[in-house]
Design a protein around this motif. Sequence first.
Motif, mmCIF file in Angstrom:
data_model
loop_
_atom_site.group_PDB
_atom_site.id
_atom_site.type_symbol
_atom_site.label_atom_id
_atom_site.label_comp_id
_atom_site.label_asym_id
_atom_site.label_seq_id
_atom_site.Cartn_x
_atom_site.Cartn_y
_atom_site.Cartn_z
ATOM 1 N N GLY A 25 0.829 -1.195 0.000
ATOM 2 C CA GLY A 25 0.000 0.000 0.000
ATOM 3 C C GLY A 25 0.865 1.247 0.000
ATOM 4 N N ARG A 26 0.324 2.352 -0.533
ATOM 5 C CA ARG A 26 1.033 3.627 -0.537
ATOM 6 C C ARG A 26 0.053 4.741 -0.194
ATOM 7 N N SER A 27 0.610 5.838 0.297
ATOM 8 C CA SER A 27 -0.229 6.968 0.692
ATOM 9 C C SER A 27 -0.435 7.933 -0.460
ATOM 10 N N TYR A 28 -1.655 8.422 -0.621
ATOM 11 C CA TYR A 28 -1.937 9.469 -1.600
ATOM 12 C C TYR A 28 -2.855 10.510 -0.979
ATOM 13 N N SER A 29 -2.511 11.756 -1.214
ATOM 14 C CA SER A 29 -3.246 12.860 -0.592
ATOM 15 C C SER A 29 -4.549 13.124 -1.321
ATOM 16 N N LEU A 30 -5.499 13.667 -0.593
ATOM 17 C CA LEU A 30 -6.827 13.922 -1.150
ATOM 18 C C LEU A 30 -6.920 15.346 -1.688
ATOM 19 N N LEU A 81 -7.293 11.846 -6.353
ATOM 20 C CA LEU A 81 -5.861 11.735 -6.061
ATOM 21 C C LEU A 81 -5.083 12.220 -7.278
ATOM 22 N N HIS A 82 -3.867 12.689 -7.044
ATOM 23 C CA HIS A 82 -2.938 12.993 -8.141
ATOM 24 C C HIS A 82 -1.722 12.097 -7.939
ATOM 25 N N VAL A 83 -1.572 11.111 -8.790
ATOM 26 C CA VAL A 83 -0.499 10.139 -8.575
ATOM 27 C C VAL A 83 0.611 10.325 -9.606
ATOM 28 N N ARG A 84 1.797 10.591 -9.092
ATOM 29 C CA ARG A 84 2.942 10.754 -9.974
ATOM 30 C C ARG A 84 3.606 9.406 -10.189
ATOM 31 N N ARG A 85 3.908 9.121 -11.452
ATOM 32 C CA ARG A 85 4.534 7.834 -11.738
ATOM 33 C C ARG A 85 6.033 7.924 -11.443
ATOM 34 N N LEU A 86 6.513 6.991 -10.621
ATOM 35 C CA LEU A 86 7.947 6.936 -10.347
ATOM 36 C C LEU A 86 8.543 5.783 -11.139
ATOM 37 N N PRO A 87 9.799 5.945 -11.564
ATOM 38 C CA PRO A 87 10.423 4.840 -12.298
ATOM 39 C C PRO A 87 10.425 3.577 -11.428
ATOM 40 N N GLN A 88 9.974 2.489 -11.969
ATOM 41 C CA GLN A 88 9.850 1.220 -11.241
ATOM 42 C C GLN A 88 8.985 1.308 -9.984
ATOM 43 N N GLY A 89 8.137 2.316 -9.922
ATOM 44 C CA GLY A 89 7.278 2.441 -8.737
ATOM 45 C C GLY A 89 6.259 1.320 -8.694
ATOM 46 N N LYS A 90 6.248 0.563 -7.592
ATOM 47 C CA LYS A 90 5.384 -0.620 -7.529
ATOM 48 C C LYS A 90 3.916 -0.232 -7.556
ATOM 49 N N VAL A 91 3.554 0.796 -6.820
ATOM 50 C CA VAL A 91 2.145 1.172 -6.787
ATOM 51 C C VAL A 91 1.833 2.257 -7.817
ATOM 52 N N SER A 92 2.665 3.297 -7.915
ATOM 53 C CA SER A 92 2.360 4.355 -8.882
ATOM 54 C C SER A 92 2.419 3.813 -10.304
ATOM 55 N N GLY A 93 3.349 2.921 -10.583
ATOM 56 C CA GLY A 93 3.439 2.318 -11.910
ATOM 57 C C GLY A 93 2.192 1.495 -12.220
ATOM 58 N N GLY A 139 5.609 19.200 -7.692
ATOM 59 C CA GLY A 139 5.069 18.008 -8.342
ATOM 60 C C GLY A 139 3.656 17.692 -7.888
ATOM 61 N N SER A 140 3.408 16.402 -7.565
ATOM 62 C CA SER A 140 2.069 16.008 -7.144
ATOM 63 C C SER A 140 1.761 16.505 -5.732
ATOM 64 N N GLY A 141 2.682 17.219 -5.127
ATOM 65 C CA GLY A 141 2.413 17.923 -3.872
ATOM 66 C C GLY A 141 1.331 18.963 -4.030
ATOM 67 N N PRO A 198 5.513 15.759 3.892
ATOM 68 C CA PRO A 198 6.595 15.345 2.996
ATOM 69 C C PRO A 198 6.175 14.025 2.342
ATOM 70 N N PHE A 199 6.292 13.940 1.014
ATOM 71 C CA PHE A 199 5.914 12.706 0.310
ATOM 72 C C PHE A 199 7.066 11.714 0.380
ATOM 73 N N ASN A 200 7.353 11.264 1.585
ATOM 74 C CA ASN A 200 8.486 10.356 1.766
ATOM 75 C C ASN A 200 8.341 9.108 0.910
ATOM 76 N N VAL A 201 9.361 8.837 0.158
ATOM 77 C CA VAL A 201 9.396 7.627 -0.647
ATOM 78 C C VAL A 201 10.539 6.796 -0.110
ATOM 79 N N ASN A 202 10.244 5.528 0.159
ATOM 80 C CA ASN A 202 11.288 4.681 0.681
ATOM 81 C C ASN A 202 12.011 4.048 -0.490
ATOM 82 N N ALA A 260 14.621 2.202 -0.503
ATOM 83 C CA ALA A 260 15.269 0.907 -0.277
ATOM 84 C C ALA A 260 14.507 -0.184 -1.022
ATOM 85 N N PRO A 261 15.208 -1.184 -1.542
ATOM 86 C CA PRO A 261 14.531 -2.250 -2.286
ATOM 87 C C PRO A 261 13.528 -2.988 -1.394
HETATM 88 C C1 LIG Z 1 1.787 11.408 3.575
HETATM 89 C C2 LIG Z 1 2.132 11.078 2.133
HETATM 90 C C3 LIG Z 1 1.330 11.563 1.120
HETATM 91 C C4 LIG Z 1 1.637 11.265 -0.211
HETATM 92 N N1 LIG Z 1 0.851 11.786 -1.197
HETATM 93 C C5 LIG Z 1 1.168 11.553 -2.493
HETATM 94 C C6 LIG Z 1 0.373 12.110 -3.552
HETATM 95 O O1 LIG Z 1 -0.619 12.812 -3.332
HETATM 96 N N2 LIG Z 1 0.760 11.873 -4.835
HETATM 97 C C7 LIG Z 1 1.862 11.115 -5.133
HETATM 98 O O2 LIG Z 1 2.167 10.947 -6.330
HETATM 99 N N3 LIG Z 1 2.627 10.564 -4.155
HETATM 100 C C8 LIG Z 1 2.296 10.756 -2.846
HETATM 101 N N4 LIG Z 1 3.075 10.191 -1.853
HETATM 102 C C9 LIG Z 1 4.154 9.232 -2.225
HETATM 103 C C10 LIG Z 1 3.530 7.835 -2.429
HETATM 104 O O3 LIG Z 1 2.992 7.383 -1.203
HETATM 105 C C11 LIG Z 1 4.526 6.755 -2.875
HETATM 106 O O4 LIG Z 1 5.640 6.760 -2.045
HETATM 107 C C12 LIG Z 1 4.949 6.895 -4.304
HETATM 108 O O5 LIG Z 1 3.820 6.846 -5.164
HETATM 109 C C13 LIG Z 1 5.936 5.803 -4.699
HETATM 110 O O6 LIG Z 1 5.367 4.532 -4.524
HETATM 111 P P1 LIG Z 1 5.653 3.364 -5.555
HETATM 112 O O7 LIG Z 1 5.106 2.117 -4.984
HETATM 113 O O8 LIG Z 1 5.167 3.754 -6.906
HETATM 114 O O9 LIG Z 1 7.210 3.321 -5.630
HETATM 115 P P2 LIG Z 1 8.153 2.312 -4.841
HETATM 116 O O10 LIG Z 1 8.033 0.951 -5.457
HETATM 117 O O11 LIG Z 1 7.911 2.439 -3.394
HETATM 118 O O12 LIG Z 1 9.553 2.920 -5.218
HETATM 119 C C14 LIG Z 1 9.931 4.227 -4.739
HETATM 120 C C15 LIG Z 1 11.156 4.728 -5.473
HETATM 121 O O13 LIG Z 1 12.258 3.942 -5.161
HETATM 122 C C16 LIG Z 1 12.839 3.459 -6.336
HETATM 123 N N5 LIG Z 1 13.214 2.067 -6.128
HETATM 124 C C17 LIG Z 1 12.404 1.017 -5.877
HETATM 125 N N6 LIG Z 1 13.119 -0.101 -5.745
HETATM 126 C C18 LIG Z 1 14.405 0.243 -5.896
HETATM 127 C C19 LIG Z 1 15.622 -0.478 -5.877
HETATM 128 N N7 LIG Z 1 15.666 -1.801 -5.685
HETATM 129 N N8 LIG Z 1 16.769 0.218 -6.064
HETATM 130 C C20 LIG Z 1 16.739 1.554 -6.266
HETATM 131 N N9 LIG Z 1 15.623 2.265 -6.306
HETATM 132 C C21 LIG Z 1 14.476 1.621 -6.141
HETATM 133 C C22 LIG Z 1 11.770 3.513 -7.406
HETATM 134 O O14 LIG Z 1 12.327 3.705 -8.674
HETATM 135 C C23 LIG Z 1 10.995 4.693 -6.983
HETATM 136 O O15 LIG Z 1 11.558 5.873 -7.528
HETATM 137 C C24 LIG Z 1 2.783 10.474 -0.520
HETATM 138 C C25 LIG Z 1 3.573 9.981 0.504
HETATM 139 C C26 LIG Z 1 3.264 10.269 1.823
HETATM 140 C C27 LIG Z 1 4.156 9.727 2.901
#
Ligand SMILES: Cc1cc2nc3c(=O)[nH]c(=O)nc-3n(C[C@H](O)[C@H](O)[C@H](O)COP(=O)(O)OP(=O)(O)OC[C@H]3O[C@@H](n4cnc5c(N)ncnc54)[C@H](O)[C@@H]3O)c2cc1C
Lengths: 134, 324
Positions: free
Chosen positions: B134-139, B151-163, B201-203, B317-321, B323-324
């Motif tokens: 699961g991931r957080s998205y703002s309203l 929601l406004h979801v920004r696509r991150l490279p290899q993002g598991k949920v945004s992708g 961005g999507s902030g 802060p839209f903290n993105v973790n 770490a793999p």
């Molecule tokens: C309170 C809060 C509100 C939020 N609101 C929004 C919002 O309104 N809109 C929005 O777009 N986002 C928002 N976010 C961010 C959102 O929750 C996700 O973190 C974001 O969408 C990324 O998730 P993901 O599953 O797509 O990416 P993840 O799979 O979690 O990957 C995150 C990043 O790490 C990189 N990565 C993944 N695996 C590896 C690896 N093995 N090695 C190196 N790099 C790697 C990916 O390329 C990616 O860039 C918010 C976050 C918080 C905490």
Amino acid sequence: MTEKKLADWWTESHASLYAKLGGEAAVNAAVDIFYRKVLADPRINRFFEGVDMEKQAAKQKAFLTMAFGGPHNYTGMDMRRGHAHLVQQGLNDSHFDAVMEHLGATMKELNVPDELIAQAAAIAESTRNDVLGR
Amino acid sequence: MTNIKYGRDTYPLGKDQSVLDCLVERGAPVPFSCRSGVCQTCLMRAVRGVPPEVSQRGLKDSLKVQNYFLACVCHPTEDLEAALPHEVLSSVPATVTALEPLNGEIMHVALECHAPLEYRAGQFINLFRDPTLGRSYSLASVPQQDAHLHLHVRRLPQGKVSGWIHEELRTGQTVEIRGPSGDCFYVPGRPAQEIVLIGTGSGLAPLYGILRDALDRGHSGPIRLFHGSRNRAGLYLTGELRDLAREHSNFDYVPCVSGEEPAPGLAGGRAHEIAFREVADFKDKRLFLCGHPEMVSAAKKRAFLAGAAMKDIYADPFNVNAAP
Ligand SMILES: Cc1cc2nc3c(=O)[nH]c(=O)nc-3n(C[C@H](O)[C@H](O)[C@H](O)COP(=O)(O)OP(=O)(O)OC[C@H]3O[C@@H](n4cnc5c(N)ncnc54)[C@H](O)[C@@H]3O)c2cc1C
Ligand code: FES
């Protein structure tokens, strides 16, 4: 004074300082002013680089509560442990003095009478050796 | 030695290890996202033992008293038996009613909740791709104006949920959400106070909700929005925001680009730097900061030093973790 009486006197006089200053409300009024001074001071702000502001503000609040003689959980040991990494980074008397200066200035800004400022400063001063790990 | 019991197993907690790290290391399927106590994805409940206070920061009081805690910031000093919150905090199903790109990388997602969800614009929900992801998205929606959640979801490279949201999710599909959480929203009162909104961005998502909520509730003080992106293509909702600025004389919109020459009508530079140039004094002002964590943290500090009271600074802060 006996040990017991001394302890009672300490608790009473400091509890009343905290009450005289206005308790938690006084701490809340002081914490932003105090923390802003600390963060803006080039002599000491490097010790706060990169730390989470919210967490640090909570610590500033705990410090002021103690300085105002309010209920707190610090022991000398915690003070030592909590500052050991800063002592390693060079924390010394000059930095402690800077913090004391901001404590006084904050209370002045809040129109606290000099005599109460002196009491709060004495409480804060009593932690110097623990903070500096001596 | 502190032990964590989870399911049928008991694990010894390593030194300085969080409950989340301990469980994930052993392959327990606990969902997480930010790993820093913000997103609440790793919410767990202590069925036995008392979780430390810091691990309950930001939770609703009703959850605190039931010993819910955030596993990623939980460093207990006594044994805990932990469980995932499904029984009590069951997630709510929601049907996707719209998916429209707002620009090349941000998708507007509209969701219709199967049960009414009480929320404030600017709070966030957790959206689950599967029960452990699961991931957080703002309203961005405002309850009194919009029928569905936006929601406004920004696509991150290899993002598991945004992708997955960008590529696989379809309208008509049903997803699980949990929430709302967060305290980054407009609180009525002090209607003449100046409000400064800064986002990257999507902030913009929570800020767009907060802005419309404040206007809707009759906020009369100046409201200034600084939205930044590297280039023009990264800005979005510019037409809607310009319209709002025309309709409300107390609202002012400043789109900012930092990586290219600004075209007419745009400011050149980073959003927060432009904001600090234009608003020198933050005393008695209310501030909302959303988006890139480094921007949020830098701007928070600067606004505080420029006179903002800690209680008047709201930040997500839209903290993105990473770490793999
Ligand atoms: C309170 C809060 C509100 C939020 N609101 C929004 C919002 O309104 N809109 C929005 O777009 N986002 C928002 N976010 C961010 C959102 O929750 C996700 O973190 C974001 O969408 C990324 O998730 P993901 O599953 O797509 O990416 P993840 O799979 O979690 O990957 C995150 C990043 O790490 C990189 N990565 C993944 N695996 C590896 C690896 N093995 N090695 C190196 N790099 C790697 C990916 O390329 C990616 O860039 C918010 C976050 C918080 C905490
Ligand atoms: S709050 Fe624990 S992973 Fe985000």
